[in-house]
Motif scaffolding. Structure first.
Motif, PDB file in Angstrom:
ATOM      1  N   ASP A 132       0.818  -1.212   0.000  1.00 48.74           N
ATOM      2  CA  ASP A 132       0.000   0.000   0.000  1.00 48.74           C
ATOM      3  C   ASP A 132       0.853   1.263   0.000  1.00 48.74           C
ATOM      4  O   ASP A 132       0.464   2.279  -0.577  1.00 48.74           O
ATOM      5  N   ASP A 133       2.030   1.226   0.642  1.00 47.84           N
ATOM      6  CA  ASP A 133       2.967   2.347   0.549  1.00 47.84           C
ATOM      7  C   ASP A 133       3.368   2.581  -0.907  1.00 47.84           C
ATOM      8  O   ASP A 133       3.460   3.728  -1.373  1.00 47.84           O
TER       9      ASP A 133
ATOM     10  N   GLY B  66     -11.549   4.361  -0.308  1.00 46.24           N
ATOM     11  CA  GLY B  66     -12.881   4.467  -0.898  1.00 46.24           C
ATOM     12  C   GLY B  66     -13.057   3.530  -2.069  1.00 46.24           C
ATOM     13  O   GLY B  66     -14.092   2.851  -2.203  1.00 46.24           O
ATOM     14  N   TRP B  67     -12.060   3.476  -2.944  1.00 44.12           N
ATOM     15  CA  TRP B  67     -12.116   2.541  -4.083  1.00 44.12           C
ATOM     16  C   TRP B  67     -12.208   1.101  -3.611  1.00 44.12           C
ATOM     17  O   TRP B  67     -12.945   0.298  -4.182  1.00 44.12           O
TER      18      TRP B  67
ATOM     19  N   ARG C 147      -9.592  -4.053  -5.375  1.00 47.01           N
ATOM     20  CA  ARG C 147      -9.100  -3.039  -6.329  1.00 47.01           C
ATOM     21  C   ARG C 147      -7.621  -2.739  -6.102  1.00 47.01           C
ATOM     22  O   ARG C 147      -6.865  -2.545  -7.066  1.00 47.01           O
ATOM     23  N   ARG C 148      -7.191  -2.686  -4.841  1.00 47.07           N
ATOM     24  CA  ARG C 148      -5.780  -2.387  -4.555  1.00 47.07           C
ATOM     25  C   ARG C 148      -4.863  -3.417  -5.210  1.00 47.07           C
ATOM     26  O   ARG C 148      -3.840  -3.063  -5.799  1.00 47.07           O
TER      27      ARG C 148
ATOM     28  N   MET D  42      -4.621  -2.874  -8.961  1.00 39.64           N
ATOM     29  CA  MET D  42      -3.775  -1.731  -9.291  1.00 39.64           C
ATOM     30  C   MET D  42      -2.306  -2.064  -9.068  1.00 39.64           C
ATOM     31  O   MET D  42      -1.436  -1.657  -9.853  1.00 39.64           O
ATOM     32  N   PHE D  43      -2.012  -2.796  -7.996  1.00 39.09           N
ATOM     33  CA  PHE D  43      -0.624  -3.177  -7.758  1.00 39.09           C
ATOM     34  C   PHE D  43      -0.121  -4.080  -8.873  1.00 39.09           C
ATOM     35  O   PHE D  43       1.016  -3.933  -9.342  1.00 39.09           O
ATOM     36  N   ARG D  44      -0.961  -5.007  -9.319  1.00 37.45           N
ATOM     37  CA  ARG D  44      -0.553  -5.889 -10.408  1.00 37.45           C
ATOM     38  C   ARG D  44      -0.241  -5.088 -11.670  1.00 37.45           C
ATOM     39  O   ARG D  44       0.651  -5.450 -12.458  1.00 37.45           O
ATOM     40  N   ALA D  45      -0.958  -3.991 -11.873  1.00 34.61           N
ATOM     41  CA  ALA D  45      -0.702  -3.140 -13.037  1.00 34.61           C
ATOM     42  C   ALA D  45       0.712  -2.563 -13.003  1.00 34.61           C
ATOM     43  O   ALA D  45       1.345  -2.368 -14.054  1.00 34.61           O
TER      44      ALA D  45
END
Length: 279
Positions: free
Chosen positions: A158-159, A236-237, A244-245, A248-251
């Motif tokens: 998350d950082d 929120g997402w 979702r996190r 996005m990290f995989r992206a």
């Protein structure tokens, strides 16, 4: 193997024996091993300076690295280090007593960077950038003095995501904290072995282990920090779309330079149609 109470590092003594905690622990260990292997962090026989702030993330980092070393999966020497930055009210005895009790080799360093930050930063401005630079400079120095090849930090998934969005929203660039970095002088690596680990897992783990958490009262006391704003957006997402996190990290691990706009990463000007290549 990870569940045998008679075969365990002291940092895991008293660990909950619930199925939920065992799954959490195994997940953190597995994800850390993945990051160590994927980003080529392990150099057998080297020595790492493992930075310990007293927060949930650094305790998780310390525990999982010692677990891997205990299991013979991390053939490096580990030296825990806490940099006491002179913040008023900082409980200076907590970490030394904890590390002694756990039998963890360590170095406690006192440097009053707090006074420098308070003197240099105007009222109402954020302290994070200067505080981070001063802390990093001292950690590099300590690593060299101790013969370490790497400075190891407790930044988690998350950082890394938050830093990406801070650069996107405020810095005008696509960049984040890399899991492995060579410093400007070229003599030290910076590693982030928790790159794949979720913040919530660090919090659950350190809480379950009842490690003596020390809050940061410098940056954490300031309202309206950009990182906190980004964290709120990501929260929120995640609430609206669980998972979702991780997507996005995989992206971040699946970049396609030809589908971005940076001509330094892809030769758009040299891109030709197939029939033009035949001329």
């Amino acid at each position: 193997m990870l569940d045998q109470p008679e075969d365990i590092h002291a940092l895991f003594k008293g660990a909950p024996q619930t199925t939920e905690f065992k799954k959490l622990r195994k997940r953190i260990v597995r994800q850390t091993r993945e990051a160590l292997d994927q980003y080529g962090m392990i150099e057998p026989g080297t020595k790492w300076l493992v930075c310990l702030s007293g927060g949930k993330d650094s305790y998780t980092l310390l525990a999982v690295l010692h677990e891997l070393k205990w299991r013979g999966l991390l053939p490096v020497e580990l030296l825990a280090c806490n940099l006491d930055q002179g913040q008023p009210g900082f409980p200076a005895t907590v970490l030394p007593e904890f590390l002694e009790r756990m039998g963890v080799p360590h170095r406690i360093e006192y440097q009053d960077t707090y006074s420098i930050v308070m003197d240099k930063i105007p009222a109402g401005r954020t302290f994070c950038a200067l505080c981070s630079r001063l802390r990093r400079g001292n950690l590099y120095r300590i690593a060299r003095e101790e013969g370490c090849s790497a400075v190891v930090l407790g930044h988690h998934r998350d950082d890394i995501l938050e830093t990406f969005f801070m650069n996107l929203f405020h810095g005008g660039r696509l960049a984040t904290m890399p899991p492995k970095l060579l410093n400007e002088e070229g003599d030290l690596f910076v590693y982030r072995p928790l790159a794949h680990v979720a913040e919530t897992d660090c919090e659950k783990f350190s809480t379950a282990m009842k490690y003596p958490i020390i809050p940061c009262d410098l940056c954490g006391s300031q309202d309206g920090l950009q990182r906190q704003q980004v964290k709120a957006i990501l929260d929120g997402w995640e609430r609206n779309s669980p998972g979702r996190r991780q997507v996005m990290f995989r992206a971040l691990t699946n970049a396609r330079p030809s589908h971005l706009l940076d001509p330094n990463l892809f030769d758009f000007a040299g891109l030709m149609r197939e029939n033009e290549n035949l001329k």
